[in-house]
Design a protein around this motif. Structure first.
Motif, PDB file in Angstrom:
ATOM      1  N   GLY A   1       8.287  14.076 -20.883  1.00 26.57           N
ATOM      2  CA  GLY A   1       7.202  13.102 -21.066  1.00 26.57           C
ATOM      3  C   GLY A   1       5.704  13.492 -20.380  1.00 26.57           C
ATOM      4  O   GLY A   1       5.507  14.805 -20.406  1.00 26.57           O
ATOM      5  N   SER A   2       4.824  12.576 -20.080  1.00 27.49           N
ATOM      6  CA  SER A   2       3.487  12.878 -19.705  1.00 27.49           C
ATOM      7  C   SER A   2       2.971  11.630 -19.187  1.00 27.49           C
ATOM      8  O   SER A   2       3.479  10.477 -19.161  1.00 27.49           O
ATOM      9  CB  SER A   2       2.757  13.588 -21.019  1.00 27.49           C
ATOM     10  N   TYR A   3       1.760  11.853 -18.642  1.00 25.90           N
ATOM     11  CA  TYR A   3       1.143  10.540 -18.119  1.00 25.90           C
ATOM     12  C   TYR A   3      -0.193  10.323 -18.849  1.00 25.90           C
ATOM     13  O   TYR A   3      -0.820  11.262 -19.316  1.00 25.90           O
ATOM     14  CB  TYR A   3       0.340  10.908 -16.595  1.00 25.90           C
ATOM     15  N   LEU A   4      -0.373   9.038 -19.378  1.00 20.05           N
ATOM     16  CA  LEU A   4      -1.409   8.681 -20.408  1.00 20.05           C
ATOM     17  C   LEU A   4      -2.387   7.966 -19.407  1.00 20.05           C
ATOM     18  O   LEU A   4      -2.077   6.857 -18.761  1.00 20.05           O
ATOM     19  CB  LEU A   4      -0.934   7.797 -21.431  1.00 20.05           C
ATOM     20  N   VAL A   5      -3.637   8.484 -19.611  1.00 23.38           N
ATOM     21  CA  VAL A   5      -4.775   7.719 -19.145  1.00 23.38           C
ATOM     22  C   VAL A   5      -5.725   7.168 -20.121  1.00 23.38           C
ATOM     23  O   VAL A   5      -6.111   7.788 -21.042  1.00 23.38           O
ATOM     24  CB  VAL A   5      -5.725   8.553 -18.004  1.00 23.38           C
ATOM     25  N   ALA A   6      -5.967   5.937 -20.019  1.00 22.30           N
ATOM     26  CA  ALA A   6      -6.836   5.167 -21.003  1.00 22.30           C
ATOM     27  C   ALA A   6      -8.192   4.910 -20.387  1.00 22.30           C
ATOM     28  O   ALA A   6      -7.849   4.280 -19.410  1.00 22.30           O
ATOM     29  CB  ALA A   6      -6.162   4.034 -21.814  1.00 22.30           C
ATOM     30  N   ARG A   7      -9.519   5.148 -20.811  1.00 24.31           N
ATOM     31  CA  ARG A   7     -10.564   4.687 -20.203  1.00 24.31           C
ATOM     32  C   ARG A   7     -11.396   4.054 -21.517  1.00 24.31           C
ATOM     33  O   ARG A   7     -11.890   4.845 -22.361  1.00 24.31           O
ATOM     34  CB  ARG A   7     -11.258   5.761 -19.709  1.00 24.31           C
TER      35      ARG A   7
END
Ligand code: HEM
Length: 417
Positions: free
Chosen positions: A264-270
């Protein structure tokens, strides 16, 4: 099915499966008589080693949605929701309708299971990517609603406050996220609409964002698009072809903690508002110094072409660095951040205008990284970014994006076993 209807429109459903980055297959349906945007009949497999929608060549459109899980749902209910979402996503990404008999049902007395506005449209490269927010593990009151608190990745917590943040609660956080990307906005919106409908009574939309004009390329085969400042965006991105960089900077590894997040991965939304009207009064040379690249070609100010690596040591006749010390690309570059990189996958947005007649526009920044720390490091470095005068961060969220699944499994299954 939508695919059956495609036949009526002259588009063959059969196609060769060609290899795609990240272990997901892509079936290319013949486009037949369809043209323009409708010709985008790419269908990406929902199953694979990694979830699709990360290294998949960035599609042109986005509908991103953050959901909150109902207080009345228990662990079994959450697993059922994820199972229903998985079944629907596996069909939608192949250009098929949501099936009857799911949570929504369909009969003489019930509305159709699928809302219908994508009937006759091809899959349009739709990918649906799911993520789990920190509050799914422990809610705002510290309650472990689903018995998941012990399995929360230690690094999965709300992002720290950054200098200049002007976050609005209405664009921040979320228990779950769904990123739907497609080359046709109707297809992306149809996916979020139907997933929201399936979730009725179990999870509700907290906030959502439409995006257009991808602001990244995630494959060397793609041309570099432009953001709303008019600059090429995505040049130095981590690309699907960079296997080693993906392993180092994007995918959670088997040896990383927690094990359930491997692949998986980490998703950052800004959500980043751009002060377009002020920017449009800035001279070209100044715009280029703020970014650190030329506007036309996208070349670093140290010289060369778009693909030339920036030379941060290069100086002009006056002895000043050719790429200013506060230029965006200098501060965002791995060399300023202990070698850290990330895979960016954002979109432009224009949400109408504000009461002063200014465009409510900007960049919906999305990035995937092996650890949230990578984003935090770069965003802290960008505190000195000269571009900040024209930017305002108004929304923020972080999610753990589980690895891909095999047919028969539900998204995030490893978290629950
Ligand atoms: C590079 C624009 C926000 C991280 C770039 C480039 C542009 C750009 C034009 C150069 C082309 C490229 O390599 O893609 C913007 C704009 C932003 C924004 C307009 C806000 C609206 C951010 C944020 C981050 C970020 C919030 C992460 C915290 C990066 C990185 C690079 C980059 C890592 C590549 C630097 C390199 O290796 O050369 N950005 N960006 N950007 N940006 Fe941004």
């Amino acid at each position: 099915s939508r695919r059956g209807l495609l036949g009526l429109f002259g588009a063959g459903a059969a196609g060769a499966v060609v290899g795609a980055a990240g272990g997901a297959g892509v079936a290319m349906a013949a486009t037949g008589a369809l043209g323009g945007a409708e010709a985008s009949a790419a269908a990406y497999d929902f199953h694979g080693v990694h979830q699709a929608g990360i290294t998949t060549p960035a599609q042109d459109r986005l509908h991103f949605a953050a959901f909150d899980v109902s207080d009345t749902l228990d662990r079994t209910g959450l697993v059922e929701l994820l199972t229903d979402w998985t079944d629907a996503a596996a069909r939608l990404t192949q250009g098929l309708e949501v099936e009857d008999g799911g949570a929504v049902g369909g009969s003489d007395v019930a509305p159709p299971a699928d809302t219908g506005e994508a009937l006759g449209l091809p899959a349009a490269g739709l990918t649906i990517t799911f993520g789990f927010g920190p509050t799914l593990f422990t809610d705002a009151a510290g309650v472990d609603r689903f018995g998941l608190a012990a399995r929360r990745p230690p690094a999965l917590e709300a992002l720290p406050r950054f200098q200049g943040d002007a976050l609005k609660p209405e664009w921040t956080g979320g228990d779950l996220c769904v990123q739907a990307c497609a080359d046709d906005p109707q297809v992306a919106v149809h996916a979020i609409r139907n997933l929201s409908r399936i979730a009725f009574g179990r999870a509700s939309l907290r906030w959502s964002q439409l995006g257009f004009g991808r602001t990244s390329s995630t494959s060397t085969a793609q041309s570099t698009p432009r953001n709303l400042f008019g600059f090429k965006d995505g040049t130095a991105n981590v690309k699907a072809e960079e296997r080693e960089a993906l392993a180092e900077h994007v995918w959670v590894d088997d040896g990383d903690e927690p094990a359930w997040l491997a692949g998986g991965s980490y998703l950052v939304a800004r959500k980043i508002r751009m002060v377009i009207e002020s920017w449009d009064r800035v001279q070209l040379g100044e715009q280029e110094r703020l970014v650190g690249r030329t506007k036309g070609e996208g070349a670093p100010l140290s010289g060369g072409t778009e693909s030339t690596a920036p030379d941060f040591e290069a100086e002009g006749a006056t002895g000043a660095p050719l790429i200013p010390t506060d230029a965006h690309v200098r501060l965002a570059h791995a060399s300023a951040n202990g070698g850290v990189r990330m895979l960016r996958r954002g979109y432009n947005f224009v949400d109408g205008n504000d009461e002063l007649g200014r465009l409510d526009a900007g960049l919906f920044f999305l990035s995937f990284q092996r650890s949230p720390e990578q984003f935090v490091t770069v965003q802290r470095s960008l505190a000195a970014d000269a571009l900040n005068e024209y930017l305002k961060h108004v929304g923020s969220a972080i999610f753990a994006v589980p690895g891909g699944i095999r047919p028969g499994e539900h998204v995030g299954q490893a978290l629950f076993t």
